[in-house]
Design a protein around this motif. Structure first.
Motif, short mmCIF file in Angstrom:
data_model
loop_
_atom_site.label_atom_id
_atom_site.label_comp_id
_atom_site.label_asym_id
_atom_site.label_seq_id
_atom_site.Cartn_x
_atom_site.Cartn_y
_atom_site.Cartn_z
N GLY A 357 0.83 -1.20 0.00
CA GLY A 357 0.00 0.00 0.00
C GLY A 357 0.87 1.25 0.00
O GLY A 357 2.08 1.19 -0.22
N ASP A 358 0.24 2.37 0.22
CA ASP A 358 0.95 3.64 0.19
C ASP A 358 1.85 3.81 1.40
O ASP A 358 1.56 3.33 2.48
CB ASP A 358 -0.04 4.81 0.16
N ALA A 359 2.95 4.51 1.20
CA ALA A 359 3.83 4.91 2.30
C ALA A 359 4.03 6.42 2.20
O ALA A 359 4.31 6.95 1.13
CB ALA A 359 5.18 4.20 2.22
N ARG A 360 3.88 7.10 3.31
CA ARG A 360 3.99 8.56 3.32
C ARG A 360 5.02 8.97 4.36
O ARG A 360 5.01 8.45 5.48
CB ARG A 360 2.64 9.20 3.64
N ILE A 361 5.90 9.90 3.97
CA ILE A 361 6.92 10.41 4.88
C ILE A 361 6.76 11.93 4.95
O ILE A 361 6.94 12.61 3.94
CB ILE A 361 8.34 10.05 4.40
N ASP A 362 6.37 12.43 6.09
CA ASP A 362 6.28 13.88 6.29
C ASP A 362 7.64 14.38 6.78
O ASP A 362 7.81 14.80 7.92
CB ASP A 362 5.18 14.22 7.29
N GLY A 363 8.60 14.33 5.91
CA GLY A 363 9.97 14.69 6.23
C GLY A 363 10.88 14.11 5.17
O GLY A 363 10.43 13.61 4.14
N ALA A 364 12.16 14.16 5.38
CA ALA A 364 13.13 13.68 4.39
C ALA A 364 13.30 12.17 4.48
O ALA A 364 13.14 11.57 5.54
CB ALA A 364 14.47 14.37 4.59
N LEU A 365 13.64 11.57 3.33
CA LEU A 365 13.97 10.15 3.26
C LEU A 365 15.47 10.04 2.99
O LEU A 365 15.98 10.57 2.00
CB LEU A 365 13.20 9.46 2.13
N TYR A 366 16.18 9.38 3.87
CA TYR A 366 17.63 9.23 3.74
C TYR A 366 17.97 7.76 3.50
O TYR A 366 17.48 6.88 4.20
CB TYR A 366 18.34 9.71 5.00
N GLN A 367 18.80 7.52 2.46
CA GLN A 367 19.26 6.18 2.16
C GLN A 367 20.78 6.14 2.29
O GLN A 367 21.47 7.10 1.95
CB GLN A 367 18.86 5.77 0.75
N LEU A 368 21.29 5.02 2.77
CA LEU A 368 22.73 4.86 2.87
C LEU A 368 23.35 4.89 1.48
O LEU A 368 22.97 4.12 0.60
CB LEU A 368 23.07 3.54 3.56
N SER A 369 24.31 5.80 1.26
CA SER A 369 24.94 5.91 -0.06
C SER A 369 26.42 6.25 0.06
O SER A 369 27.02 6.75 -0.88
CB SER A 369 24.21 6.97 -0.90
N SER A 370 27.02 5.98 1.20
CA SER A 370 28.42 6.31 1.41
C SER A 370 29.32 5.46 0.51
O SER A 370 29.06 4.27 0.28
CB SER A 370 28.79 6.06 2.88
N ARG A 371 30.38 6.09 0.00
CA ARG A 371 31.35 5.34 -0.80
C ARG A 371 31.93 4.18 0.02
O ARG A 371 32.23 3.11 -0.53
CB ARG A 371 32.46 6.28 -1.26
N HIS A 428 10.10 -4.58 -9.11
CA HIS A 428 10.29 -3.41 -8.26
C HIS A 428 11.39 -2.53 -8.81
O HIS A 428 12.30 -3.01 -9.48
CB HIS A 428 10.64 -3.84 -6.82
N ILE A 429 11.30 -1.23 -8.53
CA ILE A 429 12.31 -0.26 -8.94
C ILE A 429 12.83 0.45 -7.70
O ILE A 429 12.04 0.93 -6.87
CB ILE A 429 11.74 0.79 -9.92
N SER A 430 14.14 0.54 -7.57
CA SER A 430 14.73 1.27 -6.46
C SER A 430 14.75 2.76 -6.78
O SER A 430 15.17 3.15 -7.87
CB SER A 430 16.16 0.78 -6.21
N PRO A 431 14.30 3.62 -5.87
CA PRO A 431 14.42 5.06 -6.09
C PRO A 431 15.87 5.48 -6.35
O PRO A 431 16.12 6.41 -7.12
CB PRO A 431 13.88 5.67 -4.79
N THR A 432 16.83 4.78 -5.73
CA THR A 432 18.24 5.08 -5.97
C THR A 432 18.60 4.83 -7.43
O THR A 432 19.30 5.64 -8.06
CB THR A 432 19.13 4.23 -5.06
N ASP A 433 18.13 3.73 -8.01
CA ASP A 433 18.43 3.43 -9.41
C ASP A 433 17.76 4.44 -10.34
O ASP A 433 18.36 4.88 -11.33
CB ASP A 433 17.97 2.01 -9.75
N MET A 434 16.51 4.79 -10.03
CA MET A 434 15.81 5.78 -10.86
C MET A 434 16.57 7.10 -10.86
O MET A 434 16.80 7.71 -11.91
CB MET A 434 14.39 5.98 -10.33
N ALA A 435 16.97 7.54 -9.66
CA ALA A 435 17.69 8.81 -9.57
C ALA A 435 19.05 8.69 -10.24
O ALA A 435 19.51 9.63 -10.92
CB ALA A 435 17.86 9.21 -8.10
#
Length: 476
Positions: A357-371, A428-435
């Protein structure tokens, strides 16, 4: 017989006196209880000998409630019944209670609210219904005991003793007690029964106990207690026992502790439906209190539920409610699987957090992306990115379920996976891959624009040289 009763209700609902028939009327078809008080609805719970519970309800101002006996032959055995009268609320009172709930504040006191619980039992013997058991009254058909005159015993008695009628022990026993239904009576101002174990053999238990009725000091409490006196106490525990593992204070409400014949325990109810059943008129709860006796900081939690939610209350820190479940929530609203995956709306989550179902975030979404958290770095061919995007289907669409018909724009997971081979599967599509694809395509386009700009600049310089050679003025 009509009995005036005073019921124990929550602080917000201070009970007034109400009248309910304690003994039902027996008709060929039913047992009838008269409800001659204003109430907001009543329910009758009857526990059958096999433990099954029947519940019957009537609405506001109904003057009787019934348990049917005409449709089937009732099995022999003891039946326990309880009638609960809901408090009668005005619209203003109900509004006050609802506002207090919404604001998570203490409920108001309303002294004119009515409410009560009454209970009793009856027995079926060979299909016949016998009367309700009342305090101090023998059931139908039982022969009344006759009073006897006790004979004082001045010397120790050796041998067995049989008392045909009743027995009174204590300084205040009369020469001729009127026993009523009592078999053994203790009468004096300090009532104690001591159990002194004089075992001396190694390995045998030798601890002493006592049953204590009321505290023996002025202003002391009315109570029934079982005391542990220790070993070799010689019965000297009195009001200072080693410990008191069990205690009932005087005037404790009925069914404060009830153990059914199947072992189910009721707190506040004589009809426990599960192994532990807690009932109250206002937010039944369990408190988990850690004191400082083991060197840890004090902390108290409540686990409670009412008509607004099931919740956990942090009592120590301002009585905040960090966890709530609203009534009517769907099954599997929150699931923690055996591999510690968390599912929201799914019984078998397939990821650390799996949301259906839907997921809503009233704020920022942070994903681990450190080198430092990545490996296998590889630069893509810019033309490959642009070719993949050129072949990618893009359009408007909406989910079949879950987001209330909202429209979206983008590729499908199948097309995206086929074009770029990214992600864990083709659904499924990862938002990281789309970006990442979008940023990579932007870089590729920037490189293409710079290449074309350089080509245009080179052509302009060549054109200027040709025009200068022909001595032709530029047109602009």
């Amino acid at each position: 017989m009509i009995l005036a009763l005073s019921a124990s209700l929550p602080t917000a609902l201070v009970a007034a006196s109400v009248s309910v028939s304690q003994k039902p009327e027996l008709t060929p078809d039913a047992l009838l209880w008269q409800l001659d008080a204003e109430h907001g609805g009543a329910s009758l719970r009857v526990v059958r000998p096999d433990g099954r519970i029947e519940v019957h309800s009537v609405g506001v101002d109904e003057d009787e409630i019934a348990f049917g006996i005409g449709d089937e032959a009732l099995p022999d055995g003891a039946y326990l019944w309880e009638i609960s009268l809901a408090p009668r609320l005005t619209d203003e009172q109900r509004s006050q209670l609802e506002r207090a709930r919404e604001e998570d504040r203490e409920l108001p006191t309303m002294a004119d609210i009515r409410g009560a619980r009454v209970q009793g039992s009856f027995r079926v013997v060979e299909g016949s219904v016998y009367g309700v058991l009342e305090d101090g009254v023998a059931p139908a058909g039982e022969i009344e005991r006759t009073s006897g005159t006790p004979t004082p015993q001045a010397a120790p008695l050796t041998g067995d003793l049989t008392v045909r009628n009743s027995l009174c022990v204590g300084f205040d026993c009369a020469d001729s007690e009127s026993y009523g239904a009592d078999t053994i009576r203790l009468r004096e101002d300090r009532l104690r029964i001591a159990f002194l174990d004089d075992s001396t053999l190694a390995g045998f238990p030798a601890g002493d106990w006592q049953i204590r009725i009321n505290e023996g000091t002025g202003g002391g409490a009315n109570l029934f207690a079982i005391d542990w006196l220790g070993t070799g106490s010689n019965g000297n525990g009195d009001d200072a026992p080693a410990s008191t593992p069990f205690r009932i204070d005087g005037n404790a409400p009925s069914n404060s502790l009830f153990i059914a014949n199947d072992g189910d325990v009721g707190l506040g109810t004589p009809t426990p439906a599960l192994e532990l059943h807690v009932r109250d008129g206002d937010s039944p709860a369990l408190r988990l209190e850690q004191d400082t006796s083991s060197g840890f900081a004090a902390q108290s939690w409540d686990i409670a539920g009412n008509e607004t939610s099931f919740f956990v209350r942090d009592v120590t820190n301002g009585s905040t409610l960090p966890f709530r479940v609203r009534p009517g929530a769907d099954s599997n609203a929150l699931v923690v699987s055996d591999d510690s995956f968390v599912g929201i709306g799914v019984l078998s989550p397939q990821a650390r957090l799996h949301v259906v179902g839907d997921a809503r975030i009233d704020g920022a979404l942070y994903q681990l992306s450190s080198r430092a958290a990545k490996t296998g770095f590889e630069r893509p061919d810019a033309s490959t990115l642009l070719d993949g995007i050129e072949q990618l289907w893009l359009g408007f669409w909406q989910y079949k379920e879950g987001d209330r018909g909202a429209r979206h724009f983008g590729p499908t997971a199948e097309d995206f996976h086929a074009a770029f081979g990214l992600g864990g599967d083709a659904r499924h599509i990862s938002p990281t891959d789309m970006a990442g694809i979008a940023l990579g395509a932007t870089q590729a386009l920037r490189e293409e624009i710079e290449r074309r700009d350089n080509t245009i600049a080179d052509l302009e310089r060549r054109l200027q040289r040709i025009e200068a050679a022909l001595d032709v003025q530029p047109t602009h």
